[in-house]
Design a protein around this motif. Structure first.
Motif, short mmCIF file in Angstrom:
data_model
loop_
_atom_site.label_atom_id
_atom_site.label_comp_id
_atom_site.label_asym_id
_atom_site.label_seq_id
_atom_site.Cartn_x
_atom_site.Cartn_y
_atom_site.Cartn_z
N ARG A 146 -2.53 -7.09 -12.08
CA ARG A 146 -3.45 -7.35 -10.86
C ARG A 146 -2.68 -7.14 -9.60
O ARG A 146 -3.27 -6.66 -8.65
CB ARG A 146 -3.97 -8.89 -11.16
N ARG A 147 -1.36 -7.63 -9.57
CA ARG A 147 -0.78 -7.38 -8.53
C ARG A 147 -0.46 -5.92 -8.03
O ARG A 147 -0.45 -5.53 -6.90
CB ARG A 147 0.65 -8.25 -8.47
N LEU A 148 -0.22 -5.11 -9.17
CA LEU A 148 0.02 -3.75 -8.93
C LEU A 148 -1.35 -3.15 -8.33
O LEU A 148 -1.15 -2.25 -7.52
CB LEU A 148 0.63 -3.22 -10.21
N THR A 149 -2.40 -3.52 -8.70
CA THR A 149 -3.53 -2.86 -8.41
C THR A 149 -3.92 -3.42 -6.87
O THR A 149 -4.12 -2.50 -6.20
CB THR A 149 -5.04 -3.59 -9.37
N ALA A 150 -3.69 -4.71 -6.62
CA ALA A 150 -3.87 -4.99 -5.15
C ALA A 150 -2.66 -4.33 -4.29
O ALA A 150 -3.33 -3.86 -3.12
CB ALA A 150 -3.66 -6.64 -4.90
N LEU A 151 -1.64 -4.02 -4.81
CA LEU A 151 -0.59 -3.29 -4.00
C LEU A 151 -1.07 -2.01 -3.73
O LEU A 151 -0.75 -1.38 -2.89
CB LEU A 151 0.75 -3.52 -4.69
N ALA A 152 -1.44 -1.27 -4.89
CA ALA A 152 -1.82 -0.02 -4.67
C ALA A 152 -3.10 0.20 -3.68
O ALA A 152 -2.80 1.14 -2.82
CB ALA A 152 -2.17 0.58 -6.15
N GLU A 153 -3.92 -0.52 -3.57
CA GLU A 153 -5.05 -0.46 -2.88
C GLU A 153 -4.62 -0.73 -1.37
O GLU A 153 -5.39 -0.26 -0.45
CB GLU A 153 -6.31 -1.35 -3.33
N GLU A 154 -3.77 -1.66 -1.31
CA GLU A 154 -3.34 -1.89 0.11
C GLU A 154 -2.57 -0.67 0.68
O GLU A 154 -2.76 -0.31 1.97
CB GLU A 154 -2.13 -3.24 0.27
N LEU A 155 -1.61 -0.17 -0.05
CA LEU A 155 -0.96 0.93 0.50
C LEU A 155 -1.83 2.34 0.61
O LEU A 155 -1.48 3.03 1.68
CB LEU A 155 0.43 1.31 -0.59
N ARG B 242 4.53 -4.78 5.75
CA ARG B 242 5.54 -5.32 5.39
C ARG B 242 5.47 -6.20 4.29
O ARG B 242 6.23 -6.36 3.28
CB ARG B 242 6.26 -5.97 6.50
N ALA B 243 4.20 -7.08 4.29
CA ALA B 243 4.13 -7.95 3.15
C ALA B 243 3.90 -7.16 1.85
O ALA B 243 4.41 -7.54 0.45
CB ALA B 243 2.83 -8.83 3.37
N ALA B 244 3.05 -5.88 1.93
CA ALA B 244 2.87 -4.99 0.66
C ALA B 244 4.37 -4.58 0.22
O ALA B 244 4.57 -4.55 -0.94
CB ALA B 244 2.16 -3.87 1.04
N ALA B 245 5.38 -4.22 1.07
CA ALA B 245 6.44 -3.81 0.88
C ALA B 245 7.58 -4.88 0.28
O ALA B 245 8.16 -4.58 -0.67
CB ALA B 245 7.46 -3.40 2.01
N ARG B 246 7.08 -6.15 0.63
CA ARG B 246 8.06 -6.97 0.09
C ARG B 246 7.36 -7.50 -1.35
O ARG B 246 8.37 -7.55 -2.33
CB ARG B 246 7.60 -8.54 0.86
N ALA C 52 3.50 4.04 4.50
CA ALA C 52 3.02 2.54 4.85
C ALA C 52 4.00 1.54 4.39
O ALA C 52 3.97 0.34 5.08
CB ALA C 52 1.82 2.50 3.88
N LEU C 53 4.90 1.84 3.73
CA LEU C 53 5.96 0.88 3.07
C LEU C 53 6.97 0.59 4.43
O LEU C 53 7.40 -0.36 4.70
CB LEU C 53 6.87 1.15 2.19
N ARG C 54 7.01 1.65 5.36
CA ARG C 54 7.54 1.37 6.64
C ARG C 54 7.12 0.80 7.63
O ARG C 54 7.54 0.65 8.57
CB ARG C 54 8.31 2.58 7.04
N ASP C 55 5.58 0.92 7.51
CA ASP C 55 4.84 0.35 8.74
C ASP C 55 4.99 -0.98 8.78
O ASP C 55 4.77 -1.68 7.80
CB ASP C 55 3.67 0.86 8.46
N PRO C 56 5.25 -1.68 10.01
CA PRO C 56 5.38 -3.22 10.08
C PRO C 56 4.22 -3.85 9.80
O PRO C 56 4.27 -4.81 9.20
CB PRO C 56 5.57 -3.23 11.63
N ARG C 57 2.93 -3.29 9.94
CA ARG C 57 1.50 -3.93 9.40
C ARG C 57 1.58 -4.21 7.72
O ARG C 57 0.80 -4.88 7.46
CB ARG C 57 0.50 -3.15 9.87
#
Length: 439
Positions: free
Chosen positions: A6-15, A113-117, A106-111
């Motif tokens: 579930r967390r991977l799905t949400a992360l992929a959709e965010e990025l 950062r939560a996804a990167a973490r 996107a991982l380097r975008d300040p907006r």
């Protein structure tokens, strides 16, 4: 962790900024995503660490080759759904991974950062995993497309075992697209392709044929046996040459066919009546292509024909931005390059050739690749024993994604017939040359 999927799905959709089209199965046994969709299996957290340390196509490819990522269910449907996300034009020759690169940015975008973490948390601690051993090391031994460096690049791809290639390609041992008719099997379609090449070249008993990049010897053997030619086949692969010589000797044609481990720049004994270059020019490189065409032109007698069979990429909006596909360069064809068919025609004309016919046969390559994938999957355990699990996975990914790329018109393949037309202007072709397709 029991909710990694579930967390991977949400992360992929965010990025990626779009709904993720596959179901995800994570290393903890959890699943999430559209029911009934093909499954992207993330078998180990190491796959995420690879992407974290090497964002983009190469990180994903390393996870695939290492067996940490896989698609369960219909491989083609799964890859097709990912098209535009990870493999925008297919992970085949000339493909690209704009979606993965966009996610990396996107991982380097300040907006985000939560996804990167979140990705760091899911990936777990650890240094970057070493690349799978099947990855080509940085080629040494001269400038790009120098003879010595080309030999090393060819060896990486072709010198992995003739038995493995026989398993994938079948008895024909032809490593280029077949020429299909309704109801044909792979062997018949490859035989028809070899015969089509011979007819386009107007081979006759006693003709002198040069096959540049002869592979395992199928074309020179067919031309000598069926058309009575005297042929020379050249390759940079010692394993291919050994197989071809043995095969030709078994067919009783050693007095008419010679196989050499030789660079095209080193052929000393022109002129030839005909030259075939089938699936070899992709290794030449754009900077060397004009010189390559000039060498072939010089090896032909006046009135002689060249049949150049070559994969083509679609033109880029800005040609200066074209980059060699990272997965292909690292795992399949080091230093390989594709050019638009128009560029290839132009280079041949600049070398002095008269281009007389261009036949686009991309659908034929899609059909051929699907047959090769089916052969590989059908005998998967033996294939893995012959090479390695990683090498077998490279081939499965490469061929399946390439099939989709041909089907979706992301790349093409063309047979270009060119003539070294004499000064008098007589090409030697009939007024209606397409009669060769009727034979």
């Amino acid at each position: 962790m029991a909710d990694a999927a579930r967390r991977l799905t949400a992360l992929a959709e965010e990025l990626l900024g779009t709904p993720f089209p596959l179901r995800i199965r994570a290393w903890d046994g959890s699943e999430d995503g559209p029911p009934g969709a093909p499954v992207l299996s993330v078998r180990h957290r190491r796959a995420l660490r690879r992407f974290l340390w090497c964002p983009g196509e190469l990180g994903l490819a390393r996870a695939w080759v290492a067996g940490e990522l896989d698609i369960l269910g219909d491989l083609y449907e799964g890859m097709d759904r990912l098209s535009g996300l990870f493999w925008e034009r297919g992970a085949g020759p000339g493909g690209g991974v704009r979606g993965a690169l966009g996610a990396a940015a996107a991982l380097r975008d300040p907006r985000t950062r939560a996804a990167a973490r979140e990705l760091v948390t899911l990936a777990g601690p650890g240094l970057p995993p070493p690349p799978p051993r099947e990855e080509a090391r940085r080629l040494r031994g001269g400038p790009l497309h120098s003879p010595r460096r080309d030999r090393r690049a060819v060896s990486h791809h072709y010198d992995v075992g003739n038995d493995f290639y026989a398993l994938v390609l079948g008895p024909s041992m032809v490593y280029s697209c077949a020429y299909w008719t309704e109801g044909a099997d792979l062997e018949a379609a490859q035989r028809d392709k070899l015969d089509l090449v011979c007819r386009k070249l107007a081979l006759r008993p006693g003709s002198r044929l040069l096959d540049v990049g002869c592979g395992w010897g199928a074309l020179v053997l067919h031309a000598a046996r069926e058309y009575g030619v005297r042929a020379v086949g050249i390759t940079l692969s010692s394993e291919q040459a050994a197989h071809a010589r043995k095969w030709i000797a078994e067919e009783g044609l050693a007095d008419r066919v010679e196989i050499r481990v030789q660079d095209y720049r080193e052929v000393p004994d022109g002129p030839y009546d005909a030259i075939a270059s089938i699936g070899m020019a992709e290794h030449v490189g754009s900077a060397r292509y004009r010189a390559y065409a000039g060498v072939l032109h010089g090896l032909l007698r006046p009135g002689g024909r060249l049949l150049n069979h070559q994969i083509a990429r679609r033109p880029e909006p800005d040609e200066e931005e074209y980059r060699i596909d990272a997965f292909i360069d690292a795992y399949v064809f080091p230093d390989g390059e594709l050019a638009p068919v128009g560029s290839t025609v132009a280079r041949l004309e600049e070398a002095g050739f008269e281009v007389r016919d261009v036949e686009a046969i991309r659908e034929h390559y899609a059909l051929t690749l699907r047959q090769w994938v089916a052969r590989l999957e059908r005998d998967w355990p033996r294939a893995v024993r012959m090479v390695s699990p990683g090498r077998a996975r490279v081939w499965r990914l490469y061929m399946a994604a390439s099939a989709l790329s041909f089907e979706r018109n992301r790349i093409g393949v063309n047979q270009i017939l060119a003539v070294r037309t004499p000064e008098g202007g007589t090409s030697g072709l009939p007024l209606r040359p397409r009669a060769w397709t009727e034979a």
